[in-house]
Design a protein around this motif. Structure first.
Motif, PDB file in Angstrom:
ATOM      1  N   LEU A   9       0.824  -1.212   0.000  1.00  0.00           N
ATOM      2  CA  LEU A   9       0.000   0.000   0.000  1.00  0.00           C
ATOM      3  C   LEU A   9       0.856   1.259   0.000  1.00  0.00           C
ATOM      4  O   LEU A   9       0.568   2.228  -0.714  1.00  0.00           O
ATOM      5  CB  LEU A   9      -0.918  -0.011   1.221  1.00  0.00           C
ATOM      6  CG  LEU A   9      -2.012  -1.088   1.227  1.00  0.00           C
ATOM      7  CD1 LEU A   9      -2.689  -1.150   2.593  1.00  0.00           C
ATOM      8  CD2 LEU A   9      -3.049  -0.797   0.141  1.00  0.00           C
ATOM      9  N   LEU A  10       1.919   1.269   0.801  1.00  0.00           N
ATOM     10  CA  LEU A  10       2.766   2.460   0.900  1.00  0.00           C
ATOM     11  C   LEU A  10       3.559   2.688  -0.397  1.00  0.00           C
ATOM     12  O   LEU A  10       3.575   3.802  -0.934  1.00  0.00           O
ATOM     13  CB  LEU A  10       3.727   2.316   2.078  1.00  0.00           C
ATOM     14  CG  LEU A  10       3.091   2.377   3.465  1.00  0.00           C
ATOM     15  CD1 LEU A  10       4.097   1.957   4.529  1.00  0.00           C
ATOM     16  CD2 LEU A  10       2.568   3.777   3.746  1.00  0.00           C
ATOM     17  N   TYR A  11       4.204   1.647  -0.874  1.00  0.00           N
ATOM     18  CA  TYR A  11       5.015   1.786  -2.080  1.00  0.00           C
ATOM     19  C   TYR A  11       4.149   1.993  -3.317  1.00  0.00           C
ATOM     20  O   TYR A  11       4.442   2.838  -4.164  1.00  0.00           O
ATOM     21  CB  TYR A  11       5.903   0.551  -2.239  1.00  0.00           C
ATOM     22  CG  TYR A  11       6.779   0.567  -3.466  1.00  0.00           C
ATOM     23  CD1 TYR A  11       7.662   1.611  -3.698  1.00  0.00           C
ATOM     24  CD2 TYR A  11       6.722  -0.463  -4.395  1.00  0.00           C
ATOM     25  CE1 TYR A  11       8.471   1.623  -4.824  1.00  0.00           C
ATOM     26  CE2 TYR A  11       7.525  -0.469  -5.515  1.00  0.00           C
ATOM     27  CZ  TYR A  11       8.396   0.583  -5.726  1.00  0.00           C
ATOM     28  OH  TYR A  11       9.189   0.589  -6.851  1.00  0.00           O
ATOM     29  N   GLY A  12       3.039   1.233  -3.411  1.00  0.00           N
ATOM     30  CA  GLY A  12       2.134   1.426  -4.543  1.00  0.00           C
ATOM     31  C   GLY A  12       1.549   2.821  -4.563  1.00  0.00           C
ATOM     32  O   GLY A  12       1.471   3.467  -5.607  1.00  0.00           O
ATOM     33  N   GLY A  13       1.118   3.314  -3.383  1.00  0.00           N
ATOM     34  CA  GLY A  13       0.591   4.672  -3.315  1.00  0.00           C
ATOM     35  C   GLY A  13       1.643   5.711  -3.663  1.00  0.00           C
ATOM     36  O   GLY A  13       1.376   6.681  -4.385  1.00  0.00           O
ATOM     37  N   ALA A  14       2.867   5.511  -3.171  1.00  0.00           N
ATOM     38  CA  ALA A  14       3.938   6.476  -3.436  1.00  0.00           C
ATOM     39  C   ALA A  14       4.312   6.524  -4.914  1.00  0.00           C
ATOM     40  O   ALA A  14       4.489   7.607  -5.492  1.00  0.00           O
ATOM     41  CB  ALA A  14       5.160   6.133  -2.592  1.00  0.00           C
ATOM     42  N   THR A  15       4.444   5.360  -5.556  1.00  0.00           N
ATOM     43  CA  THR A  15       4.811   5.356  -6.974  1.00  0.00           C
ATOM     44  C   THR A  15       3.685   5.920  -7.842  1.00  0.00           C
ATOM     45  O   THR A  15       3.958   6.533  -8.880  1.00  0.00           O
ATOM     46  CB  THR A  15       5.151   3.933  -7.446  1.00  0.00           C
ATOM     47  OG1 THR A  15       4.075   3.041  -7.117  1.00  0.00           O
ATOM     48  CG2 THR A  15       6.421   3.435  -6.789  1.00  0.00           C
ATOM     49  N   THR A  16       2.445   5.730  -7.416  1.00  0.00           N
ATOM     50  CA  THR A  16       1.332   6.337  -8.152  1.00  0.00           C
ATOM     51  C   THR A  16       1.387   7.854  -8.049  1.00  0.00           C
ATOM     52  O   THR A  16       1.131   8.566  -9.032  1.00  0.00           O
ATOM     53  CB  THR A  16      -0.013   5.816  -7.611  1.00  0.00           C
ATOM     54  OG1 THR A  16      -0.056   4.387  -7.764  1.00  0.00           O
ATOM     55  CG2 THR A  16      -1.180   6.423  -8.377  1.00  0.00           C
ATOM     56  N   VAL A  17       1.736   8.367  -6.882  1.00  0.00           N
ATOM     57  CA  VAL A  17       1.907   9.820  -6.725  1.00  0.00           C
ATOM     58  C   VAL A  17       3.002  10.330  -7.644  1.00  0.00           C
ATOM     59  O   VAL A  17       2.853  11.359  -8.319  1.00  0.00           O
ATOM     60  CB  VAL A  17       2.232  10.171  -5.257  1.00  0.00           C
ATOM     61  CG1 VAL A  17       2.678  11.630  -5.135  1.00  0.00           C
ATOM     62  CG2 VAL A  17       1.020   9.928  -4.373  1.00  0.00           C
ATOM     63  N   VAL A  18       4.119   9.612  -7.727  1.00  0.00           N
ATOM     64  CA  VAL A  18       5.218  10.022  -8.614  1.00  0.00           C
ATOM     65  C   VAL A  18       4.770  10.012 -10.068  1.00  0.00           C
ATOM     66  O   VAL A  18       5.018  10.965 -10.823  1.00  0.00           O
ATOM     67  CB  VAL A  18       6.443   9.101  -8.424  1.00  0.00           C
ATOM     68  CG1 VAL A  18       7.516   9.414  -9.467  1.00  0.00           C
ATOM     69  CG2 VAL A  18       7.012   9.257  -7.024  1.00  0.00           C
ATOM     70  N   ALA A  19       4.098   8.936 -10.481  1.00  0.00           N
ATOM     71  CA  ALA A  19       3.681   8.804 -11.882  1.00  0.00           C
ATOM     72  C   ALA A  19       2.680   9.876 -12.289  1.00  0.00           C
ATOM     73  O   ALA A  19       2.694  10.349 -13.432  1.00  0.00           O
ATOM     74  CB  ALA A  19       3.090   7.419 -12.122  1.00  0.00           C
ATOM     75  N   THR A  20       1.800  10.273 -11.368  1.00  0.00           N
ATOM     76  CA  THR A  20       0.731  11.217 -11.711  1.00  0.00           C
ATOM     77  C   THR A  20       1.101  12.661 -11.427  1.00  0.00           C
ATOM     78  O   THR A  20       0.421  13.569 -11.904  1.00  0.00           O
ATOM     79  CB  THR A  20      -0.554  10.872 -10.945  1.00  0.00           C
ATOM     80  OG1 THR A  20      -0.280  10.868  -9.534  1.00  0.00           O
ATOM     81  CG2 THR A  20      -1.080   9.512 -11.347  1.00  0.00           C
ATOM     82  N   THR A  21       2.156  12.905 -10.654  1.00  0.00           N
ATOM     83  CA  THR A  21       2.496  14.260 -10.220  1.00  0.00           C
ATOM     84  C   THR A  21       3.710  14.833 -10.935  1.00  0.00           C
ATOM     85  O   THR A  21       3.781  16.036 -11.172  1.00  0.00           O
ATOM     86  CB  THR A  21       2.740  14.285  -8.693  1.00  0.00           C
ATOM     87  OG1 THR A  21       1.601  13.755  -8.028  1.00  0.00           O
ATOM     88  CG2 THR A  21       2.998  15.700  -8.192  1.00  0.00           C
ATOM     89  N   PRO A  78       6.206  16.292 -13.536  1.00  0.00           N
ATOM     90  CA  PRO A  78       6.133  16.837 -14.895  1.00  0.00           C
ATOM     91  C   PRO A  78       6.930  15.953 -15.857  1.00  0.00           C
ATOM     92  O   PRO A  78       7.980  15.426 -15.478  1.00  0.00           O
ATOM     93  CB  PRO A  78       6.795  18.221 -14.758  1.00  0.00           C
ATOM     94  CG  PRO A  78       6.778  18.525 -13.296  1.00  0.00           C
ATOM     95  CD  PRO A  78       6.860  17.211 -12.586  1.00  0.00           C
ATOM     96  N   PRO A  79       6.455  15.738 -17.081  1.00  0.00           N
ATOM     97  CA  PRO A  79       7.149  14.839 -18.019  1.00  0.00           C
ATOM     98  C   PRO A  79       8.615  15.196 -18.240  1.00  0.00           C
ATOM     99  O   PRO A  79       9.459  14.303 -18.356  1.00  0.00           O
ATOM    100  CB  PRO A  79       6.340  14.998 -19.316  1.00  0.00           C
ATOM    101  CG  PRO A  79       4.978  15.419 -18.852  1.00  0.00           C
ATOM    102  CD  PRO A  79       5.199  16.272 -17.648  1.00  0.00           C
ATOM    103  N   GLU A  80       8.924  16.508 -18.276  1.00  0.00           N
ATOM    104  CA  GLU A  80      10.306  16.916 -18.537  1.00  0.00           C
ATOM    105  C   GLU A  80      11.201  16.712 -17.314  1.00  0.00           C
ATOM    106  O   GLU A  80      12.412  16.875 -17.384  1.00  0.00           O
ATOM    107  CB  GLU A  80      10.364  18.378 -18.990  1.00  0.00           C
ATOM    108  CG  GLU A  80       9.961  19.402 -17.925  1.00  0.00           C
ATOM    109  CD  GLU A  80       8.461  19.565 -17.784  1.00  0.00           C
ATOM    110  OE1 GLU A  80       8.041  20.369 -16.937  1.00  0.00           O
ATOM    111  OE2 GLU A  80       7.714  18.891 -18.522  1.00  0.00           O
ATOM    112  N   ARG A  81      10.594  16.367 -16.181  1.00  0.00           N
ATOM    113  CA  ARG A  81      11.370  16.110 -14.965  1.00  0.00           C
ATOM    114  C   ARG A  81      11.082  14.723 -14.407  1.00  0.00           C
ATOM    115  O   ARG A  81      11.279  14.475 -13.223  1.00  0.00           O
ATOM    116  CB  ARG A  81      11.033  17.162 -13.902  1.00  0.00           C
ATOM    117  CG  ARG A  81      11.367  18.584 -14.302  1.00  0.00           C
ATOM    118  CD  ARG A  81      10.925  19.564 -13.228  1.00  0.00           C
ATOM    119  NE  ARG A  81      11.190  20.933 -13.625  1.00  0.00           N
ATOM    120  CZ  ARG A  81      10.793  22.008 -12.933  1.00  0.00           C
ATOM    121  NH1 ARG A  81      10.101  21.843 -11.828  1.00  0.00           N
ATOM    122  NH2 ARG A  81      11.087  23.219 -13.350  1.00  0.00           N
TER     123      ARG A  81
END
Length: 404
Positions: A320-332, A334-337
């Motif tokens: 739950l923690l890692y899945g939630g964290a990686t989802t935040v990274v993927a959705t938050t 910016p593509p250029e960063r």
């Protein structure tokens, strides 16, 4: 952000293909597996090379502690350079680390192999995550990358434990398999495009879209929560073989690998729940589960029932923690960063995987192993309680904002 290549244009200047994303995921899984192979081998290495418990934990922890600054410094290379070349450089470094660990005539070679693998995974992470999560469905891409990484992390100890008895040195056969698979992925990464001139991100300027305060806070909370999830996983991966042998009477290295693999199997299965709960709520529930696992683990490292229960609950929490964290990274991010953001957050994950285990090793100079492990578990529980409050406030604010 690059648009898809129109029909008839050179595919090398378009976004990464499905095949490219698949090979990037394969590399993330293989990198994680290679880093986990030594976990059940440490008692065998210790018996063969004759080093102390402090040296044992230091050899384990040097990998994530090298990875943290390396990920932070080298992870963003994927935003600037060819992702294919960056990942292939990572494979070469990983191969060097695997070779050193496979042969390991002395403790120094173990340290050298761990350092090389730590730098390799740092190089791989930024570009690999950016390519793997480049699809249109960011939530699904984040969940898939989390599952793949956890599966790789779980496969490593199982592979190491199952094959450790074969060959003149403990890691010869498992790391030999790793080397063969690295060569396969090296060739397969030929499908990952080199960016065309229009795809190369420009240097940071005032025109780059800045991350909002809310986005930055979400990324920081995700990083700390991921740190906690991987801290408990790191404790198990680094010490479970020694605990199983010393306190539970389970001397076969396969037992340590099986316990670590079970933890990560539950972690993998739980990632699927993130899409239903959402990344914020998933992290909150994961923190509560993590607290439960630590409460069970702290007083009873000599109980098989307690260890198995703590493994299962910690696995659920980490998913739950890692899945939630990686989802935040993927959705938050910016593509250029994308590479830079992934590298920064993953550096916290790697720090969590190594720091508590190193602290246990330091404490064993003053305390028995079981007391040292319990002390770190209690300290981790205290930080978990703080993050439960922080994540609870964030969830309340998000719910209040959604009802307006």
């Amino acid at each position: 952000m690059t648009a898809a290549a129109p029909p008839g244009t050179d595919a090398s200047t378009g976004p990464p293909s499905r095949s490219a994303r698949a090979w990037a995921l394969a590399l993330l899984a293989l990198g994680a597996a290679g880093a986990g192979i030594p976990s059940p081998l440490y008692p065998a290495y210790q018996a063969q090379l004759g080093f102390s418990d402090v040296t044992l934990t230091a050899v384990y922890a040097v990998y994530p502690l090298v990875s943290v600054p390396a990920v932070f410094l080298l992870g963003p290379l994927g935003d600037r350079l060819s992702p294919r070349r960056v990942m292939r450089c990572g494979i070469v470094l990983a191969a060097a680390g695997s070779l050193a660990l496979a042969l390991a005539p002395s403790t120094g070679w173990l340290v050298l192999g761990r350092v090389a693998y730590g730098i390799a995974l740092a190089v791989i992470t930024g570009a690999g995550v950016a390519v793997a999560t480049s699809g249109a469905d960011k939530v699904r891409a984040g969940a898939v990358s989390a599952v793949v990484f956890i599966l790789g992390t779980g496969a490593g100890p199982v592979l190491g434990g199952a094959l450790t008895a074969y060959g003149p040195t403990p890691g010869l056969l498992p790391f030999g398999v790793d080397l063969v698979l690295l060569a396969v992925v090296f060739v397969g990464l030929g499908s990952v495009r080199d960016p065309g001139p229009a795809d190369v991100p420009a240097p940071d300027t005032e025109g780059d879209p800045p991350a909002t305060g809310t986005a930055r806070r979400a990324l920081v909370v995700a990083a700390v929560n991921g740190f906690l999830g991987w801290a408990v996983v790191g404790l198990f991966l680094g010490l479970i073989s020694s605990v199983a042998e010393r306190f539970l009477g389970l001397g076969d290295p396969l037992w340590g690998g099986a316990l670590a693999g079970a933890l990560l199997l539950w972690s993998t299965l739980t990632v699927a729940v993130v899409g239903r709960l959402g990344p914020r709520r998933s992290q909150l529930v994961g923190l509560v589960a993590l607290a439960v696992s630590l409460v069970v683990l702290a007083p009873a490292v000599d109980s098989l029932a307690a260890i198995v229960t703590a493994c299962v609950v910690a696995g659920l929490a980490n998913g739950l923690l890692y899945g939630g964290a990686t989802t935040v990274v993927a959705t938050t991010a910016p593509p250029e960063r994308a590479s830079r953001t992934a590298a920064a957050v993953y550096s916290a994950f790697y720090l969590g995987a190594g720091l508590p285990t190193l602290l246990v090793g330091v404490l064993t100079t003053l305390l028995p192993l079981d007391a040292a492990l319990s002390t770190i578990a209690v300290a981790t529980l205290a930080l978990t309680a703080v993050m439960i409050v922080v994540s609870g406030v964030d969830n309340h604010r998000a719910a209040a904002s959604a009802t307006r």
